[in-house]
Enzyme design. Structure first.
Site, PDB file in Angstrom:
ATOM      1  N   TYR A  11       5.170   6.516  -2.091  1.00  0.00           N
ATOM      2  CA  TYR A  11       4.883   7.804  -2.748  1.00  0.00           C
ATOM      3  C   TYR A  11       3.423   8.238  -2.537  1.00  0.00           C
ATOM      4  CZ  TYR A  11       4.138  10.943  -6.778  1.00  0.00           C
ATOM      5  OH  TYR A  11       3.792  11.981  -7.592  1.00  0.00           O
ATOM      6  N   ILE A  12       2.488   7.489  -3.065  1.00  0.00           N
ATOM      7  CA  ILE A  12       1.088   7.931  -2.982  1.00  0.00           C
ATOM      8  C   ILE A  12       0.563   7.759  -1.558  1.00  0.00           C
ATOM      9  CG2 ILE A  12      -1.227   7.644  -3.963  1.00  0.00           C
ATOM     10  CD1 ILE A  12       0.229   6.479  -6.495  1.00  0.00           C
ATOM     11  N   ASP A  31       4.246  -1.046   6.412  1.00  0.00           N
ATOM     12  CA  ASP A  31       5.123  -1.000   5.238  1.00  0.00           C
ATOM     13  C   ASP A  31       6.343  -1.869   5.524  1.00  0.00           C
ATOM     14  OD1 ASP A  31       6.907   0.066   3.066  1.00  0.00           O
ATOM     15  OD2 ASP A  31       5.330   1.566   2.890  1.00  0.00           O
ATOM     16  N   ASN A  32       6.858  -2.530   4.493  1.00  0.00           N
ATOM     17  CA  ASN A  32       8.101  -3.284   4.707  1.00  0.00           C
ATOM     18  C   ASN A  32       9.330  -2.453   4.320  1.00  0.00           C
ATOM     19  OD1 ASN A  32       8.073  -3.300   1.933  1.00  0.00           O
ATOM     20  ND2 ASN A  32       8.062  -5.537   1.692  1.00  0.00           N
ATOM     21  N   SER A 124      -5.145   0.722 -11.280  1.00  0.00           N
ATOM     22  CA  SER A 124      -4.440   1.531 -12.272  1.00  0.00           C
ATOM     23  C   SER A 124      -5.209   1.550 -13.580  1.00  0.00           C
ATOM     24  CB  SER A 124      -3.056   0.913 -12.500  1.00  0.00           C
ATOM     25  OG  SER A 124      -2.475   1.473 -13.654  1.00  0.00           O
ATOM     26  N   THR A 126      -3.977   1.172 -16.205  1.00  0.00           N
ATOM     27  CA  THR A 126      -3.340   0.179 -17.077  1.00  0.00           C
ATOM     28  C   THR A 126      -4.281  -1.005 -17.345  1.00  0.00           C
ATOM     29  OG1 THR A 126      -1.249  -0.926 -17.494  1.00  0.00           O
ATOM     30  CG2 THR A 126      -2.141  -1.219 -15.314  1.00  0.00           C
ATOM     31  N   TYR A 148       1.980  -6.917 -14.597  1.00  0.00           N
ATOM     32  CA  TYR A 148       1.582  -5.946 -13.570  1.00  0.00           C
ATOM     33  C   TYR A 148       0.093  -5.625 -13.698  1.00  0.00           C
ATOM     34  CZ  TYR A 148       0.899  -1.339 -11.453  1.00  0.00           C
ATOM     35  OH  TYR A 148       0.400  -0.285 -10.727  1.00  0.00           O
ATOM     36  N   LYS A 152      -3.204  -6.255 -11.069  1.00  0.00           N
ATOM     37  CA  LYS A 152      -4.144  -5.215 -10.614  1.00  0.00           C
ATOM     38  C   LYS A 152      -5.586  -5.655 -10.870  1.00  0.00           C
ATOM     39  CE  LYS A 152      -1.564  -2.353  -8.737  1.00  0.00           C
ATOM     40  NZ  LYS A 152      -1.681  -1.907  -7.379  1.00  0.00           N
ATOM     41  N   ASN A 197      11.164   5.064 -14.443  1.00  0.00           N
ATOM     42  CA  ASN A 197      10.323   4.496 -15.498  1.00  0.00           C
ATOM     43  C   ASN A 197       9.342   5.540 -16.017  1.00  0.00           C
ATOM     44  OD1 ASN A 197      11.180   1.766 -15.488  1.00  0.00           O
ATOM     45  ND2 ASN A 197      10.142   1.491 -13.521  1.00  0.00           N
TER      46      ASN A 197
HETATM   47  N1  LIG Z   1       2.817   5.627  -9.083  1.00  0.00           N
HETATM   48  C1  LIG Z   1       2.053   5.317 -10.109  1.00  0.00           C
HETATM   49  O1  LIG Z   1       2.285   5.793 -11.219  1.00  0.00           O
HETATM   50  C2  LIG Z   1       0.875   4.384  -9.944  1.00  0.00           C
HETATM   51  C3  LIG Z   1      -0.120   4.347 -10.950  1.00  0.00           C
HETATM   52  C4  LIG Z   1      -1.203   3.489 -10.787  1.00  0.00           C
HETATM   53  C5  LIG Z   1      -1.295   2.668  -9.666  1.00  0.00           C
HETATM   54  N2  LIG Z   1      -0.307   2.711  -8.724  1.00  0.00           N
HETATM   55  C6  LIG Z   1      -0.410   1.838  -7.556  1.00  0.00           C
HETATM   56  O2  LIG Z   1      -0.449   2.646  -6.394  1.00  0.00           O
HETATM   57  C7  LIG Z   1       0.160   1.959  -5.298  1.00  0.00           C
HETATM   58  C8  LIG Z   1       1.192   2.852  -4.657  1.00  0.00           C
HETATM   59  O3  LIG Z   1       2.140   3.222  -5.645  1.00  0.00           O
HETATM   60  P1  LIG Z   1       3.364   4.172  -5.312  1.00  0.00           P
HETATM   61  O4  LIG Z   1       3.718   4.869  -6.572  1.00  0.00           O
HETATM   62  O5  LIG Z   1       3.081   4.950  -4.094  1.00  0.00           O
HETATM   63  O6  LIG Z   1       4.476   3.069  -5.044  1.00  0.00           O
HETATM   64  P2  LIG Z   1       5.609   2.993  -3.894  1.00  0.00           P
HETATM   65  O7  LIG Z   1       6.521   1.902  -4.287  1.00  0.00           O
HETATM   66  O8  LIG Z   1       6.166   4.350  -3.647  1.00  0.00           O
HETATM   67  O9  LIG Z   1       4.738   2.562  -2.624  1.00  0.00           O
HETATM   68  C9  LIG Z   1       4.464   1.231  -2.304  1.00  0.00           C
HETATM   69  C10 LIG Z   1       4.826   1.033  -0.857  1.00  0.00           C
HETATM   70  O10 LIG Z   1       4.507  -0.302  -0.492  1.00  0.00           O
HETATM   71  C11 LIG Z   1       5.597  -0.880   0.208  1.00  0.00           C
HETATM   72  N3  LIG Z   1       5.523  -2.315  -0.061  1.00  0.00           N
HETATM   73  C12 LIG Z   1       5.733  -2.954  -1.239  1.00  0.00           C
HETATM   74  N4  LIG Z   1       5.532  -4.272  -1.106  1.00  0.00           N
HETATM   75  C13 LIG Z   1       5.169  -4.478   0.185  1.00  0.00           C
HETATM   76  C14 LIG Z   1       4.833  -5.629   0.951  1.00  0.00           C
HETATM   77  N5  LIG Z   1       4.829  -6.848   0.389  1.00  0.00           N
HETATM   78  N6  LIG Z   1       4.512  -5.480   2.242  1.00  0.00           N
HETATM   79  C15 LIG Z   1       4.517  -4.247   2.831  1.00  0.00           C
HETATM   80  N7  LIG Z   1       4.842  -3.124   2.159  1.00  0.00           N
HETATM   81  C16 LIG Z   1       5.161  -3.243   0.859  1.00  0.00           C
HETATM   82  C17 LIG Z   1       6.831  -0.195  -0.318  1.00  0.00           C
HETATM   83  O11 LIG Z   1       7.906  -0.206   0.604  1.00  0.00           O
HETATM   84  C18 LIG Z   1       6.308   1.221  -0.575  1.00  0.00           C
HETATM   85  O12 LIG Z   1       6.449   2.030   0.575  1.00  0.00           O
HETATM   86  C19 LIG Z   1       0.714   0.664  -5.873  1.00  0.00           C
HETATM   87  O13 LIG Z   1      -0.221  -0.355  -5.602  1.00  0.00           O
HETATM   88  C20 LIG Z   1       0.785   0.937  -7.358  1.00  0.00           C
HETATM   89  O14 LIG Z   1       0.661  -0.251  -8.109  1.00  0.00           O
HETATM   90  C21 LIG Z   1       0.759   3.566  -8.835  1.00  0.00           C
END
Ligand SMILES: NC(=O)c1ccc[n+]([C@@H]2O[C@H](COP(=O)([O-])OP(=O)(O)OC[C@H]3O[C@@H](n4cnc5c(N)ncnc54)[C@H](O)[C@@H]3O)[C@@H](O)[C@H]2O)c1
Length: 337
Positions: A11-12, A31-32, A124, A126, A148, A152, A197
């Protein structure tokens, strides 16, 4: 710059890839695809014109990551790849320690082996846990309240230690508040699996009719209307902040920890109202008891991001709702948006 985005199809990460490409940077995605759709790189090409290199690998696979970094040298890594569900982290702590903490150590080892010494990290808000006061500044105490959040904070500490000992030249730990919304093109967005969530994806699924109503957990908090108050930030503003952060650490060789939020609190009922205004869709709500562990009010003081990166959020809650809805409606096959 050439920049590697771990989790760049998520997403981000995907929104950040789009913004970076538009600023002229060359992107490699690792990415996996555990939580991303396979055609995200193709959609990014449609959006930006850039055919980004994609490495399908797990961040824990040091050999593959090292080889990728040696074959495609980069100036910096932006590290998004992680597991992010608080509830799941309490059910399976070892999975979260392994994926997030061990994963980050393995990635840092690969970076060291390939001579890459700048990283921007997705942390985060959090990590602050129950704050003593709002708005929250970066020097507020950290009080992790779930596995979680602990992962972080440990990942932040690893990165700070490597910067302090000169192993990393530049590092930015970015503490996001509540990212929502989607690219205005509706080509990329958030695709939560199962029951969302987070509030915004849930609201958009009520709007499509996939869910009957929104449960609001508590309306007796000490806020304007009694519902919980959070700092929602448009994912495009967040993506822009990553671009400025990576450019900042590249230019200045510094290690920083920075909040990314708008500085404004929005309650659940205010968000629902903004959504209804922005989209013309009605969101039925059902008030239920408070959830244990939820805090009344949580929002950032984003002054440091303004000072260091010259960044501040430009988009408001209605923009967030409109773009989140455009994305979700398109996926649900609703065309009158
Ligand atoms: N979305 C939120 O609300 C939020 C808030 C604070 C922090 N974050 C942090 O931002 C980051 C991105 O979040 P997001 O919402 O885009 O999540 P997301 O799940 O959409 O993106 C994470 C990506 O990482 C990939 N991935 C996961 N584990 C992996 C691994 N072991 N090896 C390779 N690729 C892997 C997934 O396939 C996915 O494409 C995360 O670290 C998350 O903890 C997110």
């Amino acid at each position: 710059m050439r920049i590697l985005l771990t989790g760049g199809a998520g997403y981000i990460g995907s929104h950040t890839a789009a913004v970076l490409a538009q600023r002229g940077h060359e992107i490699m995605i690792l990415d996996n695809f555990a939580n991303a759709e396979r055609d995200v790189p193709a959609r990014l090409k449609q959006l930006t014109g850039q055919d980004m290199t994609v490495i399908e690998a797990d961040i824990r696979d040091t050999e593959t990551v090292t080889a990728a970094l040696k074959a495609h040298p980069v100036e910096a890594v932006i590290h998004f790849a992680a597991l992010k569900a608080v509830g799941e982290s309490e059910v399976d702590p070892l999975l979260y320690y392994d994926m997030n903490i061990i994963g980050t150590i393995r990635l840092l080892q690969a970076m060291q082996a390939a001579g890459v010494n700048r990283i921007v990290f997705s942390s985060s808000a959090t990590v602050y846990g129950q704050p003593d006061s709002t708005p929250i500044l970066e020097d507020a105490p950290t009080r992790v309240e779930n596995i979680y959040g602990r992962t972080k904070l440990v990942m932040e500490d690893l990165i700070r230690d490597l910067a302090r000992t000169g192993k990393l030249k530049g590092a930015a730990n970015l503490r996001y508040f509540n990212p929502v919304g989607a690219h205005p093109s509706a080509l990329i967005g958030e695709t939560p699996r199962g029951v969302p969530n987070n509030l915004m994806p849930y609201v958009t699924q009520v709007a499509t009719g996939e869910r009957p109503h929104l449960n609001v957990f508590g309306n007796d908090y000490p806020t304007r209307d009694g519902t919980g108050e959070r700092d929602y930030i448009h994912v495009m503003d967040l993506a822009e902040a990553h671009a400025l952060a990576v450019e900042h650490i590249h230019a200045n060789d510094v290690s920083v920890t920075v909040n990314l939020g708008t500085g404004n609190g929005t309650t659940v009922l205010e968000l629902v109202k903004a959504f209804e205004t922005a989209t013309g869709r009605e969101i039925p709500v059902n008030i239920t008891p408070r959830r244990p562990g939820d805090v009344a009010s949580y929002y950032a003081n984003p002054a440091l991001a303004a000072q260091l990166f010259g960044w501040q959020a430009a988009l408001n809650v209605e923009d967030m709702c409109r773009d989140a809805w455009r994305w979700q409606a398109k996926r649900a096959g609703i065309n009158d948006v």
